[in-house]
Every structure is written in structure tokens, then in C-alpha cells.
Scaffold this motif. Structure first.
Motif, PDB file in Angstrom:
ATOM      1  N   ALA A 162     -35.463  38.143 -32.589  1.00 40.78           N
ATOM      2  CA  ALA A 162     -36.574  37.205 -32.684  1.00 40.78           C
ATOM      3  C   ALA A 162     -36.448  36.247 -33.857  1.00 40.78           C
ATOM      4  O   ALA A 162     -37.078  35.184 -33.864  1.00 40.78           O
ATOM      5  CB  ALA A 162     -37.890  37.973 -32.791  1.00 40.78           C
ATOM      6  N   THR A 163     -35.639  36.583 -34.864  1.00 40.75           N
ATOM      7  CA  THR A 163     -35.590  35.760 -36.072  1.00 40.75           C
ATOM      8  C   THR A 163     -34.204  35.221 -36.402  1.00 40.75           C
ATOM      9  O   THR A 163     -34.049  34.545 -37.424  1.00 40.75           O
ATOM     10  CB  THR A 163     -36.093  36.566 -37.286  1.00 40.75           C
ATOM     11  N   SER A 164     -33.188  35.484 -35.589  1.00 45.98           N
ATOM     12  CA  SER A 164     -31.844  35.065 -35.993  1.00 45.98           C
ATOM     13  C   SER A 164     -30.963  34.705 -34.802  1.00 45.98           C
ATOM     14  O   SER A 164     -31.146  35.179 -33.684  1.00 45.98           O
ATOM     15  CB  SER A 164     -31.165  36.165 -36.815  1.00 45.98           C
ATOM     16  N   TYR A 165     -29.997  33.839 -35.095  1.00 45.41           N
ATOM     17  CA  TYR A 165     -28.935  33.447 -34.177  1.00 45.41           C
ATOM     18  C   TYR A 165     -27.590  33.723 -34.834  1.00 45.41           C
ATOM     19  O   TYR A 165     -27.482  33.744 -36.067  1.00 45.41           O
ATOM     20  CB  TYR A 165     -29.003  31.946 -33.869  1.00 45.41           C
ATOM     21  N   GLU A 166     -26.565  33.889 -34.017  1.00 40.81           N
ATOM     22  CA  GLU A 166     -25.191  33.866 -34.505  1.00 40.81           C
ATOM     23  C   GLU A 166     -24.623  32.484 -34.206  1.00 40.81           C
ATOM     24  O   GLU A 166     -24.675  32.023 -33.063  1.00 40.81           O
ATOM     25  CB  GLU A 166     -24.339  34.930 -33.821  1.00 40.81           C
ATOM     26  N   LEU A 167     -24.099  31.823 -35.237  1.00 40.44           N
ATOM     27  CA  LEU A 167     -23.481  30.506 -35.098  1.00 40.44           C
ATOM     28  C   LEU A 167     -21.974  30.667 -35.165  1.00 40.44           C
ATOM     29  O   LEU A 167     -21.450  31.282 -36.096  1.00 40.44           O
ATOM     30  CB  LEU A 167     -23.964  29.572 -36.208  1.00 40.44           C
ATOM     31  N   ARG A 168     -21.270  30.115 -34.176  1.00 41.05           N
ATOM     32  CA  ARG A 168     -19.816  30.254 -34.129  1.00 41.05           C
ATOM     33  C   ARG A 168     -19.173  28.886 -33.940  1.00 41.05           C
ATOM     34  O   ARG A 168     -19.539  28.142 -33.019  1.00 41.05           O
ATOM     35  CB  ARG A 168     -19.414  31.186 -32.980  1.00 41.05           C
ATOM     36  N   ASP A 169     -18.254  28.523 -34.835  1.00 41.77           N
ATOM     37  CA  ASP A 169     -17.477  27.295 -34.661  1.00 41.77           C
ATOM     38  C   ASP A 169     -16.437  27.519 -33.564  1.00 41.77           C
ATOM     39  O   ASP A 169     -15.788  28.572 -33.509  1.00 41.77           O
ATOM     40  CB  ASP A 169     -16.790  26.903 -35.967  1.00 41.77           C
ATOM     41  N   LEU A 170     -16.285  26.550 -32.667  1.00 40.24           N
ATOM     42  CA  LEU A 170     -15.374  26.695 -31.526  1.00 40.24           C
ATOM     43  C   LEU A 170     -14.064  25.960 -31.752  1.00 40.24           C
ATOM     44  O   LEU A 170     -13.506  25.356 -30.845  1.00 40.24           O
ATOM     45  CB  LEU A 170     -16.064  26.189 -30.250  1.00 40.24           C
ATOM     46  N   GLY A 171     -13.563  26.001 -32.994  1.00 39.45           N
ATOM     47  CA  GLY A 171     -12.306  25.326 -33.309  1.00 39.45           C
ATOM     48  C   GLY A 171     -12.472  23.826 -33.426  1.00 39.45           C
ATOM     49  O   GLY A 171     -11.559  23.067 -33.083  1.00 39.45           O
ATOM     50  N   SER A 172     -13.610  23.387 -33.932  1.00 35.60           N
ATOM     51  CA  SER A 172     -13.901  21.955 -34.020  1.00 35.60           C
ATOM     52  C   SER A 172     -12.989  21.260 -35.020  1.00 35.60           C
ATOM     53  O   SER A 172     -12.462  21.884 -35.956  1.00 35.60           O
ATOM     54  CB  SER A 172     -15.356  21.744 -34.420  1.00 35.60           C
ATOM     55  N   THR A 173     -12.822  19.959 -34.845  1.00 33.47           N
ATOM     56  CA  THR A 173     -11.981  19.168 -35.744  1.00 33.47           C
ATOM     57  C   THR A 173     -12.623  18.984 -37.106  1.00 33.47           C
ATOM     58  O   THR A 173     -11.964  19.110 -38.145  1.00 33.47           O
ATOM     59  CB  THR A 173     -11.690  17.792 -35.119  1.00 33.47           C
TER      60      THR A 173
END
Length: 277
Positions: free
Chosen positions: A233-244
Motif C-alpha cells: 500500500a505504501t511502496s513501489y519497486e523501481l527498476r531501470d530497464l537499461g536506459s541510455t
């Protein structure tokens, strides 16, 4: 958690009303967190996902270019204006009251809702393929979080090449029933520095590619830039997808990180604030 695509369907008197609960919730959440006049701008719900459409000032959005509808040119322009529907509306509503509008397509399966924001002192515009539509609006208090009025237009017929002006009658009688139907928990949202609000689903892929859930048409954004996954309810996981150009949380470059309410997420050089409560 109810997804942002959850819709309210209610009838008060002779007004059949359809609106996205998550849209109202995300808008009010942004206001409570310091954005007194946040904008939802134009969002298209296509196949259950909301896709933001960046509309330069003074232009009319062409919805078809986002959702792959062909041979709609020129798409008719629908203009939504507002009129008082009862004495209560005349007495209590002002030109500064924000209005959130849902235009629901009942003719095409390719997309099913367009969301716009405006105020009672101005009209809302959208270009739509010919067909039948349901237009609903909720009016929010200028300063607080109270629902002040609502209105709807049923089975609006848009014919090829014909521009349409809809005069939406805003009412206050029965507003308590509509407010109760819209009751929901906070809808997570990303908010830009300009106050633009993007409601979040439980899984959001962000990038320039058309298969992303959140499409950001900016050169600094990779085709598949990052992904947000709701953990609780209070958090997300943020993942970079190999961005430039990388992804940062509160100024720190990350590959994977937990993010919560108030965190700054920067995609390339584009900053957002995450709101979840």
C-alpha cells in the motif's frame, strides 16, 4: 487495490453518470500534497491502460494517433461547454471550479475513455472518430476536496466531419449519491513539476515505445526506460530497464530501488514526484 480503470456507473434522477474513480482520487491526492491546481490534461484509456497525451497549448488533441484508429481524418471536434442545471448549481459553483470530464466511447473497442480537465469558465476540446459517446463530468470545490456538481450527456452521436458542441448541464441535486459512489482509497500517481498528474496502475512500464503503459515522447527517454511495480500500500519497486540516460531516486542513480510517498524519480533529466498516500 482497485485499478485506475475502475468506473462508477450511477443514475441520479434522470442523469446516467459514468466516471473513473481512480482519476478523481489521483487528482485529489495531488491537491492534498501541495499541487492546488493539478492537471490531468488528456488521458486515453486504451485496453485498460491510461496513456497520457502531451498537447501543446492552443492545439486540439487527435486521439486516433495514439490508439491506432485509421481513416478518421479529419476527426470531428467535440466541444464540451457547461450550463447550470438547477438553482443549486447557479448558487454554489464558480468559474474557477475544476471539472474532470470522461468521454466514454460506446462504438469502438480500440479505446474506451478520454479524460480531460478544465474549469467551469472554459470549454474542453477533443477530436474523436465518428461514433456514439457518453460524456460525464464532476465538478470539484475550488479549494477543498468536495464534489460540488456533476452532469452527463448520453448517446452523443458524432458524425464524420461534423463538429459537435455539447452543453453539459451541471447539477447539484443528488450530488451526495455521486460523491458516495466515487468514494475510494488514494490512487497512486506521478506528478510532474508543472503539476500534471499521471495515475498509476500496479505495474507501469515507462518509455517512448507504444507498448509502454506510460508513454513519454521525449528524446532523453529510452524506448523502454523504467518499470514501477506495486509492492504494497505504501511502496513501489523501481527498476531501470537499461536506459541510455539512467534513472535516479532522490538524486542517486539506481538500477533497482524501493520508492515510496514523496520520493523524486528522475528519468533521464525528467523529474516526477511519487504520491501514494
Amino acid at each position: 487495490m482497485e485499478p485506475v480503470s475502475g468506473f462508477v456507473r450511477a443514475v441520479v434522477g434522470d442523469v446516467a453518470f459514468v466516471f473513473g474513480k481512480g482519476m478523481v482520487s489521483a487528482y485529489l491526492l495531488a491537491r492534498r500534497n501541495g499541487w492546488p491546481r493539478p492537471q490531468l490534461d488528456v488521458l486515453v484509456r486504451s485496453h485498460g491502460q491510461y496513456v497520457p497525451l502531451s498537447v501543446p497549448t492552443g492545439t486540439v488533441p487527435v486521439i486516433g494517433r495514439l490508439v491506432g484508429l485509421d481513416e478518421i481524418g479529419p476527426a470531428p471536434t467535440i466541444t464540451v461547454e457547461f450550463t447550470p442545471g438547477d438553482t443549486g448549481a447557479e448558487a454554489h459553483l464558480t468559474a474557477n471550479n475544476p471539472v474532470l470530464i470522461t468521454i466514454t466511447d460506446v462504438s469502438h473497442r480500440e479505446y474506451d475513455a478520454v479524460i480531460l480537465t478544465t474549469s467551469l469558465g472554459s470549454a474542453a476540446y477533443a477530436q474523436l472518430p465518428p461514433g456514439y459517446y457518453h460524456v460525464s463530468a464532476v465538478v470539484v470545490d475550488e479549494y477543498g476536496d468536495l464534489l460540488q456538481g456533476y452532469g452527463a450527456q448520453h448517446n452523443l452521436h458524432v458524425d464524420k466531419g461534423d463538429d459537435v458542441i455539447v452543453s453539459l448541464s451541471i447539477r447539484t441535486a443528488g450530488v451526495a449519491e455521486i460523491a458516495a459512489a466515487l468514494e475510494t482509497g488514494p490512487q497512486p500517481a506521478l506528478v510532474t513539476q508543472a503539476g500534471d498528474v499521471v495515475p498509476l496502475l500496479d505495474l507501469v512500464r515507462i518509455g517512448r515505445a507504444p507498448d509502454c503503459d506510460l508513454i513519454l515522447d521525449r528524446q532523453e527517454i529510452s524506448r523502454h526506460h523504467a518499470e514501477l511495480l506495486r509492492i504494497d500500500a505504501t511502496s513501489y519497486e523501481l527498476r531501470d530497464l537499461g536506459s541510455t540516460n539512467g534513472t535516479q531516486v532522490n538524486g542517486v542513480p539506481i538500477q533497482t530501488a524501493m520508492v515510496g510517498h514523496g520520493d523524486e524519480i528522475r528519468l533521464g533529466g525528467l523529474p516526477f514526484r511519487l504520491l501514494v498516500s
